[in-house]
Design a protein around this motif. Sequence first.
Motif, short mmCIF file in Angstrom:
data_model
loop_
_atom_site.label_atom_id
_atom_site.label_comp_id
_atom_site.label_asym_id
_atom_site.label_seq_id
_atom_site.Cartn_x
_atom_site.Cartn_y
_atom_site.Cartn_z
N PRO A 167 0.89 -0.94 -0.09
CA PRO A 167 0.06 -0.04 0.04
C PRO A 167 1.04 1.27 -0.08
O PRO A 167 2.26 0.96 0.22
CB PRO A 167 -0.24 -0.22 1.46
CG PRO A 167 0.15 -0.81 2.03
CD PRO A 167 1.07 -1.81 1.64
N ILE A 168 0.30 2.08 -0.04
CA ILE A 168 0.79 3.56 -0.29
C ILE A 168 0.81 4.01 1.55
O ILE A 168 -0.53 4.46 1.65
CB ILE A 168 0.36 4.98 -0.69
CG1 ILE A 168 0.23 5.21 -2.59
CG2 ILE A 168 0.68 5.74 -0.37
CD1 ILE A 168 -0.01 5.27 -3.89
N PRO A 169 1.77 4.08 2.19
CA PRO A 169 1.14 4.31 3.87
C PRO A 169 0.79 5.62 3.35
O PRO A 169 0.95 7.05 3.55
CB PRO A 169 2.93 4.74 4.10
CG PRO A 169 3.58 4.59 2.89
CD PRO A 169 3.13 4.24 1.02
N GLY A 170 -0.54 5.84 4.76
CA GLY A 170 -1.23 6.88 5.01
C GLY A 170 -2.30 6.89 4.44
O GLY A 170 -2.27 6.20 3.49
#
Lengths: 349, 297
Positions: free
Chosen positions: A279-282
Amino acid sequence: MVLTSDPTAQCTMDAPSGTPLLRVQDLHVHFPKRHGNVPVLDGIDLTINPGEAVAVVGESGCGKSLLGLAAANLLPAAATWNGAVEFRGQDVRSMSRSQVRRMHGAGVGMVYQDATSSLNPGMTIASQLRQICRLGSSSTPEDLLSSVGLQETDRIMRSRPHQLSGGQRQRVLIALALARDPALIIADEPTTALDVTIQRQVVQLLRALQTSRRFALLFISHDLGLVSEVTSRAAVLYAGQVVETGPTNDILLEPRHPYTSGLLRASMSIEQRWDRLAPIPGQVRQPRDLPTGCRFRDRCSRASDACVTRPALQTSGSRLLACHHPLPPSDQSSWTSEANEGTRRSANG
Amino acid sequence: MTVLEETNRSSPVSATSAAILDVRSVSVSYPGKHGQTWALKNVTLCVRPAEAVGLIGESGSGKTTLARCMLGLIRPTSGQVAHRGRNIYAIRNTARFRMLSRDASTVFQDPRSSLNPRLSVAAVVRDPLTVLHIGTRRERDAKVIDALQSVGLPASIAGRPVRALSGGQLQRVALARALAVDPSLIIADEPTSALDVSVQAQVLNVIRDIRAQRQLAVLVVSHDMRVVRCLTNRTIVMYRGEIVEQGHTEQVYEDPQHPYTKSLLAAAPRLASVMASTVPANEAASGTIAPTFAGQA
């Protein structure tokens, strides 16, 4: 495939020739009451030529839908904006009321995500279609319904929205958008509410109609797989700024901006069942909390001190790119090598 | 525990005691204009401890009806649903709900419509504990923090109102709420359909981690084959209220037998194949990109 792979013809967001159908230039949108002086759309340039299919890609909260509304001159009253939005060469600000009405009526058609809430639940499909066709249309309601691939048009004409399935409703919505033979159709996540089999049918329908009726399409989506099937050019939006734009194929095959690459990796990792999904963090921040400079830098693995200044959108090969530390060209290593690694790991495990 | 003893006496059903939930030839029908409409036809399946089962099919195939039957919410027209060997529909409603909600929790598709936006995160997660009278006040608070941490949320989020969170955070709160009662099974109905891809991967990672840590069984209901493939070992394909195919997830995915499964697989947007097929011929020939994807797809 409607994809054309002539990079020179569409190398930037500028029109190659003739008057573009829609031109958005340096668009800034503010919501003074809700988000103060932070622009929710920040310096957007977007050009759509007649008959062209362009995608706007990004996560929820990136301003995709707002851009769609701005393109149709339908921004909410709470928004203030500057920059230029031109439809057929005419600035929408200078349009008279009747000109705006003509633009909304016969110029632009909208297909929204949720067909249930965009159709009138109390009216039959027939009366909803007739209402629009009366205003001037080259086709009859029956023709429209069969052109979007609906059979049993008699039954559907007599039905109210709740009596139809989700796919049928979405098709009716497309028929309504086509009714006045618009030059531009704005499709805002047209298939998100549908399940995969129906999604596929609706996307194929849009593609077929786009070829046969030659309207321009602004396709708003977060699904990169769909985008690559429908459009030839794409703009990747992050937090109201265009971070990467160019031919859809180029961008998807070789993403240069870390955000684009992150979106792709997320999709690919789910599809290919990596041991660890990527995932893309945040998440996208609220406009007030956005970092200064590059808005993606708090989620970006490549960010450095240089990123406190906003990177300019610069030409790089066939695309425009706004990043201080883009992924190197023709080097897929950053994410495909991980793809290989992922498969290897799952093969072993 | 009194509830469990009571149910033990009231419903002696011989079932596979190893299974958490055992569904035996269940049918559900509704009266309709043209006679009966069958939402489920003769469905049999069981979920064993620590097992990950996927249930796929398009809208209207009966996935959600089946999940609701298993949660004790829809009484089947015929057939039996047993929880750890006890026929759940032989128990009166309140006792059944109490028994099941201690052992099987649910995560729904859209956290915005399934969680009360006016409550704080802590209140939402604590709610099932309060309702089921689990632990003392202090123990509940500890459980809430523990559940939030196991889904990767900071404890500081506990005081924030639900409406202030993003979709991905909310779905994790929903997961934390499901975990708070220490269930042995979580039924997740389209857990990531309302999320963006980037966030979808975050939530899927969390579900995988929790499963590994807690030896939890999950039943994932989805129309998205990719999600089911990511999370489960066994897949059940439903079509028009019937199970048309089931087997090991990889097997169903790689070598689908039923035509419906095949069409479902073909419809899923597959970035890899799309990308492979759009590579210009010369590039594909030179082998820079296409083989990587084609080989993996």
